[in-house]
Design a protein around this motif. Structure first.
Motif, short mmCIF file in Angstrom:
data_model
loop_
_atom_site.label_atom_id
_atom_site.label_comp_id
_atom_site.label_asym_id
_atom_site.label_seq_id
_atom_site.Cartn_x
_atom_site.Cartn_y
_atom_site.Cartn_z
N ALA A 79 -9.25 2.41 -35.98
CA ALA A 79 -10.64 2.55 -35.13
C ALA A 79 -10.52 1.40 -34.06
CB ALA A 79 -11.49 2.17 -36.42
N PRO A 80 -9.83 1.61 -33.08
CA PRO A 80 -9.72 0.26 -32.11
C PRO A 80 -11.01 0.11 -31.17
CG PRO A 80 -8.56 2.20 -31.25
CD PRO A 80 -9.05 2.62 -32.81
N PRO A 81 -11.23 -1.12 -30.97
CA PRO A 81 -12.20 -1.18 -29.95
C PRO A 81 -11.98 -0.68 -28.60
CG PRO A 81 -10.85 -3.38 -30.26
CD PRO A 81 -10.53 -2.09 -31.22
N GLU A 82 -13.09 -0.77 -27.77
CA GLU A 82 -12.70 -0.43 -26.28
C GLU A 82 -11.72 -1.23 -25.69
OE1 GLU A 82 -15.35 0.31 -22.12
OE2 GLU A 82 -16.49 -0.01 -24.04
N GLU A 83 -11.61 -2.51 -25.73
CA GLU A 83 -10.48 -3.38 -25.22
C GLU A 83 -9.88 -4.12 -26.40
OE1 GLU A 83 -11.71 -4.55 -20.75
OE2 GLU A 83 -13.25 -5.14 -22.18
N THR A 84 -8.59 -4.26 -26.14
CA THR A 84 -7.90 -5.18 -27.22
C THR A 84 -7.52 -6.47 -26.46
OG1 THR A 84 -5.82 -4.20 -26.79
CG2 THR A 84 -7.03 -3.15 -28.36
N SER A 85 -7.09 -7.33 -27.19
CA SER A 85 -6.64 -8.73 -26.51
C SER A 85 -5.42 -8.47 -25.70
CB SER A 85 -6.18 -9.50 -27.72
OG SER A 85 -5.12 -9.41 -28.45
N ILE A 86 -4.45 -7.64 -26.14
CA ILE A 86 -3.43 -7.12 -25.03
C ILE A 86 -3.85 -6.56 -24.10
CG2 ILE A 86 -1.41 -5.71 -25.04
CD1 ILE A 86 -0.68 -6.06 -27.99
N GLY A 87 -4.82 -5.65 -24.13
CA GLY A 87 -5.25 -4.93 -22.87
C GLY A 87 -6.01 -5.74 -21.94
N ILE A 88 -6.84 -6.45 -22.51
CA ILE A 88 -7.50 -7.52 -21.69
C ILE A 88 -6.49 -8.69 -20.74
CG2 ILE A 88 -9.14 -9.43 -21.59
CD1 ILE A 88 -10.50 -8.24 -24.07
N LEU A 89 -5.62 -8.96 -21.48
CA LEU A 89 -4.73 -10.00 -20.87
C LEU A 89 -3.43 -9.28 -20.05
CD1 LEU A 89 -3.63 -12.94 -20.90
CD2 LEU A 89 -2.01 -12.40 -22.73
N ALA A 90 -2.94 -8.13 -20.42
CA ALA A 90 -2.30 -7.39 -19.47
C ALA A 90 -3.07 -7.06 -18.04
CB ALA A 90 -1.92 -5.76 -20.14
N ALA A 91 -4.35 -6.98 -18.20
CA ALA A 91 -4.96 -6.38 -16.88
C ALA A 91 -5.22 -7.73 -16.17
CB ALA A 91 -6.40 -6.12 -17.44
N ALA A 92 -5.44 -8.88 -16.97
CA ALA A 92 -5.55 -10.11 -16.27
C ALA A 92 -4.07 -10.45 -15.43
CB ALA A 92 -5.76 -11.18 -16.86
N VAL A 93 -2.94 -10.33 -16.14
CA VAL A 93 -1.77 -10.53 -15.45
C VAL A 93 -1.47 -9.63 -14.24
CG1 VAL A 93 0.72 -10.29 -15.74
CG2 VAL A 93 -0.77 -11.37 -17.74
N SER A 94 -1.91 -8.45 -14.64
CA SER A 94 -1.70 -7.45 -13.38
C SER A 94 -2.51 -7.72 -12.32
CB SER A 94 -2.30 -6.02 -13.71
OG SER A 94 -2.20 -5.10 -12.79
N ARG A 95 -3.78 -8.35 -12.40
CA ARG A 95 -4.64 -8.98 -11.14
C ARG A 95 -3.92 -9.85 -10.45
NH1 ARG A 95 -8.87 -8.02 -15.01
NH2 ARG A 95 -9.11 -10.12 -15.36
N LEU A 96 -3.18 -10.87 -11.23
CA LEU A 96 -2.43 -11.87 -10.67
C LEU A 96 -1.40 -11.40 -9.89
CD1 LEU A 96 -2.41 -14.71 -13.39
CD2 LEU A 96 -3.56 -14.78 -11.14
N GLU A 97 -0.60 -10.66 -10.14
CA GLU A 97 0.78 -10.00 -9.73
C GLU A 97 0.12 -8.94 -8.46
OE1 GLU A 97 3.84 -9.43 -13.11
OE2 GLU A 97 2.74 -7.72 -12.65
N GLN A 98 -1.00 -8.56 -8.46
CA GLN A 98 -1.48 -7.53 -7.38
C GLN A 98 -2.31 -8.42 -6.29
OE1 GLN A 98 -0.64 -4.29 -6.97
NE2 GLN A 98 0.63 -4.89 -9.00
N SER A 99 -2.57 -9.76 -6.72
CA SER A 99 -3.46 -10.42 -5.86
C SER A 99 -2.55 -11.71 -5.42
CB SER A 99 -4.53 -10.79 -6.50
OG SER A 99 -5.41 -10.01 -6.60
N PRO A 100 -1.30 -11.58 -4.47
CA PRO A 100 -0.69 -12.79 -4.20
C PRO A 100 -1.62 -13.96 -3.49
CG PRO A 100 -0.15 -10.98 -2.68
CD PRO A 100 -1.15 -10.29 -3.58
N LEU A 101 -1.12 -15.22 -3.72
CA LEU A 101 -1.74 -16.24 -3.20
C LEU A 101 -1.52 -16.32 -1.72
CD1 LEU A 101 -1.06 -18.72 -6.07
CD2 LEU A 101 -3.24 -17.49 -5.58
N PRO A 102 -2.27 -16.86 -0.87
CA PRO A 102 -2.41 -16.82 0.48
C PRO A 102 -0.87 -17.27 1.07
CG PRO A 102 -4.34 -18.19 -0.14
CD PRO A 102 -3.34 -17.87 -1.44
N ASN A 103 -0.61 -16.58 2.37
CA ASN A 103 0.53 -16.75 3.15
C ASN A 103 0.46 -18.01 3.93
OD1 ASN A 103 2.70 -16.88 5.17
ND2 ASN A 103 2.82 -14.49 4.90
N MET A 104 1.21 -19.03 3.78
CA MET A 104 1.02 -20.45 4.22
C MET A 104 1.79 -20.86 5.56
SD MET A 104 -1.40 -21.12 2.09
CE MET A 104 -1.60 -22.89 2.68
N PHE A 105 2.31 -19.59 5.98
CA PHE A 105 3.39 -19.83 7.04
C PHE A 105 2.67 -20.41 8.30
CE2 PHE A 105 5.51 -18.17 11.02
CZ PHE A 105 6.60 -18.87 11.00
#
Length: 503
Positions: free
Chosen positions: A261-287
């Motif tokens: 009977a899982p909840p809508e979100e698990t700790s793994i799912g929340i964290l995986a989404a957070a890591v994915s946001r970091l990977e999909q949002s590169p920090l500014p290009n400083m050239f």
């Protein structure tokens, strides 16, 4: 009056001509004397065989750093005994002092004949990262030679430098070399896990003795070949800064439960989404301004049309160039703070909702940013209060060392590079995208340069900390020759030489 002035002028002219003649004569004599006393970097076939065999023996000793407090101390102790046997002249020479620091690191003080010349430091590290057997063409600690290459962990990072420095000094000493300029050799044993017990302690020891360095040379950059497809000739980069770093632990806590009977979100799912946001949002290009821009402008005339036009007019094409640089994962690392998810831990049983999930993210900070600025950007990207942030280690990027015509250490390196590698037309400043032990020496000098005199192509780059790390026998011989010449160049190079601090 006019006649007297004419006589005075004539006399002054004669004196100036005489002084110029004497000066030229003295300069020629000085130059001839330096050239006469210089030891040529010519090695016998027996010496060349001994060189490569010594490197192979060094690779066989598994000096692995597993973690910040986990070292193969047996191997480190064995390596200390090994270098004493491999380089006996270094250890028995009266003007060289050897000290063990932090039990397994090594500091050599080489006293020169002219104490008015400010000393310098040559650096390398003994330890290597772990190397699982899987995927290697030969065992990673075998030191096997195949098709003109020596294979093994440490052949590029960084026992090649350890051995090349000591080998060059040994060969100079057996040819009765006595340095004019004093210098140090620092060999750290824990660079791969921060240098806390090696480089940091050596630096503190030198500081306690009041030592200030003219410059230092460490690993951190190479002669690059094949990284720019349209560039025919290799080019050398001397890294004048290095990135900062953050190890950031992300954690999500939730109530455990049954997987039926899982909840809508698990700790793994929340964290995986957070890591994915970091990977999909590169920090500014400083050239922008800085070492990379300088080097690209130096390379401009080596490249075909229209690339040369673009690089010669960065004031107009900078946005285009910055977008092109970020398309390749290697050049991308030069223009921004990078984000790498390196560890993910969660779960206790297949049918239990995990109460906690953790991930470790490693950021390498561009010199145009700070630790605090990066953390603020990361918090905005995560945008989830359930994801807790804990910094487990961090330091800002190093200051940029000078690379202008007055920068003695940089110009000395440049001179030696162009002497040993005449095919290299461009030598430019750059940024080390990794971290080195040199960051522990900012209290001793502001002239920190990172350069390994070895050709590197993209395949070689991926072998560092990866599979099938190797160096060609010829490349290693050339590296020894480079160090042999650099040590002598430090005595004779005519540049803006600092004169300070007796040893």
């Amino acid at each position: 009056m006019a006649g007297s002035l004419a006589c005075v002028r004539a006399l002054a002219t004669v004196l100036l001509l005489g002084l110029a003649t004497v000066s030229r004569s003295m300069n020629l004599q000085g130059k001839e004397s330096q050239e006469a006393s210089r030891i040529p970097s010519q090695f016998s076939s027996q010496e060349r065989v001994a060189m490569k065999e010594a490197l192979k023996d060094a690779i066989k000793i598994p000096t692995v750093s597993f973690g910040p407090e986990e070292f193969n101390t047996t191997a480190l102790a064995e390596f200390g005994e090994f270098i004493q046997k491999a380089f006996p002249t270094v250890f028995k020479t009266s003007f060289i002092q050897h000290e063990a620091v932090g039990s397994y690191s090594h500091l050599f003080t080489v006293r020169g004949s002219d104490p008015s010349l400010q000393p310098y430091l040559l650096m390398a590290h003994i330890d290597v990262v772990p190397a699982p057997q899987e995927g290697w063409e030969v065992p990673p600690f075998s030191g096997l030679e195949r098709d003109g290459f020596i294979y093994g962990r440490g052949t590029l990072d960084n026992k090649n430098s350890v051995m090349a420095i000591l080998q060059a000094l040994e060969l100079l000493l057996v040819r009765n070399y006595v340095p004019r300029r004093s210098f140090y050799i620092a060999l750290g044993h824990d660079e791969e896990v921060s240098g806390k017990y090696g480089a940091q302690k050596i630096s503190a020891l030198l500081q306690s003795r009041g030592v200030q360095l003219a410059f230092l040379v460490d690993e951190g950059s190479f002669i690059l070949d094949g990284f720019i497809p349209s560039l025919k000739n290799p080019f050398a980069i001397i890294a004048v800064s290095e990135k900062g770093s953050i190890n950031l632990n992300l954690q999500v806590n939730m109530a455990p439960g049954h997987s039926s009977a899982p909840p809508e979100e698990t700790s793994i799912g929340i964290l995986a989404a957070a890591v994915s946001r970091l990977e999909q949002s590169p920090l500014p290009n400083m050239f922008g301004d800085g070492p990379l821009k300088t080097t690209l402008q130096l390379l401009a005339n080596e490249l075909p049309f229209p690339t040369n036009i673009v690089l010669n007019n960065l004031w107009l094409f900078r946005p285009l160039v910055s977008r092109l640089l970020e398309r390749n994962y290697i050049t991308n690392a030069f223009v921004r703070t990078t984000t790498a998810a390196t560890m993910f831990n969660a779960g206790i049983k297949a049918n239990v909702i995990p109460p906690m999930a953790q991930a470790t993210i490693n950021f390498r900070i561009h010199p145009a940013q700070t630790v605090q600025e990066v953390l603020e950007l990361v918090k905005k990207i995560l945008a989830d209060d359930r994801v807790q942030m804990h910094v487990t280690g961090a330091f800002d990027p190093l200051p940029i060392s000078p690379s202008d015509e007055q920068a003695f250490g940089y110009q000395l390196l440049r001179h030696t590079i162009q002497s040993i590698f005449p095919e290299v037309n461009i030598v430019g400043p750059g940024i080390c995208i990794g971290n080195t032990d040199s960051r522990h020496y900012t209290n001793l000098t502001s002239n920190i340069y990172r350069f390994n005199p070895v050709y590197l192509n993209p395949q070689d780059f991926s072998s560092i900390h990866g599979l099938n790390e190797k160096i060609s026998v010829q490349a290693y011989h050339t590296q020894v020759k480079f160090m042999f010449e650099l040590i002598q160049d430090a005595d004779t190079y005519q540049g803006p030489v600092p004169h300070l601090h007796e040893l």
